[in-house]
Design an enzyme around this catalytic site. Sequence first.
Site, short mmCIF file in Angstrom:
data_model
loop_
_atom_site.label_atom_id
_atom_site.label_comp_id
_atom_site.label_asym_id
_atom_site.label_seq_id
_atom_site.Cartn_x
_atom_site.Cartn_y
_atom_site.Cartn_z
N ASP A 405 1.05 -0.95 0.21
CA ASP A 405 0.00 -0.31 -0.16
C ASP A 405 0.67 1.16 0.03
O ASP A 405 1.87 0.93 -0.16
CB ASP A 405 -1.04 -0.11 1.15
CG ASP A 405 -2.03 0.26 0.91
OD1 ASP A 405 -2.36 1.90 -0.11
OD2 ASP A 405 -2.53 1.39 1.81
N GLU A 408 2.93 4.64 -4.07
CA GLU A 408 2.84 5.74 -4.94
C GLU A 408 3.41 6.66 -5.97
O GLU A 408 4.32 7.18 -6.61
CB GLU A 408 1.65 6.92 -5.06
CG GLU A 408 -0.11 6.41 -5.61
CD GLU A 408 -0.20 5.22 -4.22
OE1 GLU A 408 -1.03 5.04 -4.48
OE2 GLU A 408 0.24 5.62 -2.56
N ASP A 483 -9.20 3.68 -2.94
CA ASP A 483 -9.60 4.70 -0.84
C ASP A 483 -10.49 5.09 -1.33
O ASP A 483 -11.11 6.52 -2.05
CB ASP A 483 -9.00 5.32 -0.05
CG ASP A 483 -7.66 4.76 0.19
OD1 ASP A 483 -7.38 3.46 0.64
OD2 ASP A 483 -6.73 5.43 0.61
#
Length: 799
Positions: A405, A408, A483
């Site tokens: 997670d 990015e 999300d």
Amino acid sequence: MITNTEIAKRGNQYPNHIVDFKQEKDKFFFTTQNGVILELTILRDSAIRFRYATEHVFEPDFSYAISDDVSLGYNQLSIQDEVPEYIITTSKVKIHIDKANLKVHITDLEGTVITQDELGFHWEENYNYGGNNVKMSKVCHSGESYYGMGDKASHTNLKGKRVNNWVTDSYAYGKDQEPLYKAIPFYVGLKENIAYGIFFDNSFSTYFDFANEKRNVTSFWADGGEMNYYFFYGPKMSQVVEAYTDLTGVPELPPLWALGFHQSKWSYFPEKKVKKIASTFRKLKIPCDAIYLDIDYMEGFRCFTWNNQHFPNPKKMIEELEEDGFKTITMIDPGIKIDRDYWVYQQAMDNGFFCRRADGPHFKGKVWPGECKFPDFTNPEVREWWAGLYKEMIEEMGVHGVWNDMNEPAVMEVPTKTANLDVRHDYDGHPCSHRKAHNIYGMQMVRATYEGVKKFSFPKRPFVLTRAAYSGAQRYCATWTGDNVATWEHLWIANVQMQRMCMSGYSFVGSDIGGFAEQPNGELFARWIQLAIFHPFCRVHSSGDHGDQEPWSFGDEITDIVRKYIELRYQLLPYLYTTFYKYIKNGMPMIQSLVFYDQEDQQTHFRTDEFLFGEHLLVCPVQEPNSQGRRMYFPKGKWYSYWTDEVITGGVEKWVAAPIHVIPLYVKEGAMVPKYPVQQYVGELDIKELGIDVYYKEGIENSTVFEDQQDGYDYKKGRFSLRRFRLRGKKKELIIQQFKDGDFITSYSKFKLTFHGLPFTIGKVELDNEEVNPKDIKLNGNNSLEVSKDFTELHIFGT
């Protein structure tokens, strides 16, 4: 005073006339008087690469997106030197290169234009960073449509949209918001029933304008790097997606349990809570295969550590969960806490593995542990080190899968939400800034994770999940759409994102069921479950700060509905597994938008709700509250209601009933849908009989069942079972032929065939040309019979 000439020099520049041409086997080089070189490569008859250089110089040819196993080779290749243009011809297309300006247009062999440059390639020097902003514009023809582009939260048809690829932590994103978590710069164009594809392989921030600024122009551009794109010719959309998927790769088969139902939350802790969740699943008989541990299992959010208060003996807990049929998945983020007493941090410091700023200091950013440094996953030494960090977690603790997670990478309390653009990266020996490496950072992190989990899980198959991705990341991992929010709008978004991702070569995908942010009510949760069991990756995940989001959290009525659909997921596991096999074998999306299924039908070009799950199931979710039904479009063919066996002939929009316990679900006539008995987890039961639902068709239909040991790599050595069924229905006959391949012997010895829509009463049954006694096959009236799995031909005669 600035002159007009100086202003022009600062603006866009264009190629002028060609002064040189040469051919090197499958490559053609066209050089213009002002130093532009077009390198055109024929990969296949219908797959062509276009690569442009300025100032006579190409950048080093390197890409993270391209698979090592890409298919190459062509049947025909020639070039003609005509007065206005060069014409390259393959067995599928003609490529025309204008000698005056290097513009390109591509036609089929009959001369129909597939795509053509408008301004074509042009560029503008980037005065802030150096290099060029590279641009390409093409003509958008009347009626042309566009699909693909990964996880965009917008209509499946992108006509009139502008999108940006810059992987971004987009908490609680909204409809049409840009950019999101993934950068997949690939689209499928559809023009006059001819499909083609464009893949712009450039890892800088890229932009696509699908006739948004000008209604007759589609363009794409990047903040740096090369104009480097691939063209794929169909004419079918399936051929385009297959070619792109072949170029960028497919994953291995996942373990079958990874296709089961998964439960997650931020966060399940302590150990007592995890065990309570697990025991409740089994007590309520709701199937589940995996439970996730979010960041709170760690000591101070330090990756590769355990909080001894919350989890005093994680190895024992994982073993006990596994005994009850649960796999344990743990979260690992890229940010490594700055702490000299933290062994992971110290190893990275000692070896120089952290990213640095342009002038030398380490890049630092705040994430969950506080101030962190970030490994440079574009360095192969760092990837090897990172892979090795999983040894204790996987090999010794027994964790079954890993979830990357925040990759990015996400950085808190800064306006950009991510790393500074001057951060330096190795880029596998092609040093660059974060401007170039940002979009592939998460992909290279999950690549390293995959290599580690695979090594230490062996001989089992790895399971890895990522949030951030670039084209080609599908080779390493599953993904989810980030999300999202517990709203009806996000239920619609999840539906279109799955269709779009699958069409973009990335089929192992799902959403946070029920929404990550905020809290769904029972109706929304039930409707989301009904949709998500038809997604390749099926996981509930929520932020946890608004209440519980387990299947039993919304009262008995909703619990019963949720149980029913999760059970259906487990019944359909052999169908889903076969669909996954076809994806990795042929590049076919596991979910197909209606336009993909039938591009000739204009009605499908703007449909967002309906989709095919595999080849034979048609699904249409209910996406509004308080609905007792909805309008639904049926594509070509005849479709049986899964619930009632009502048959509907396609090409029409109809109202279908859908009270809270029903999702509109239809089966293509002629399909043979394999089913397992309901299990509480994969491997719970020793399956003694494969159920097959047979849907009568007057005509011919083919179906497939792929099976193996459900884990491990024996399937790569021929130990699989591949059964191809050919159904041929007549007015008073039904013939089913079976063709078998592979050495795997299934645990069951017979099929139970359940018939739907037979237009006759069964009179006589022949098995491999010998008549059988109805008692021997347990003929149940007109509904079902049992036969040996080894038959070659089953012939049913009506009375």
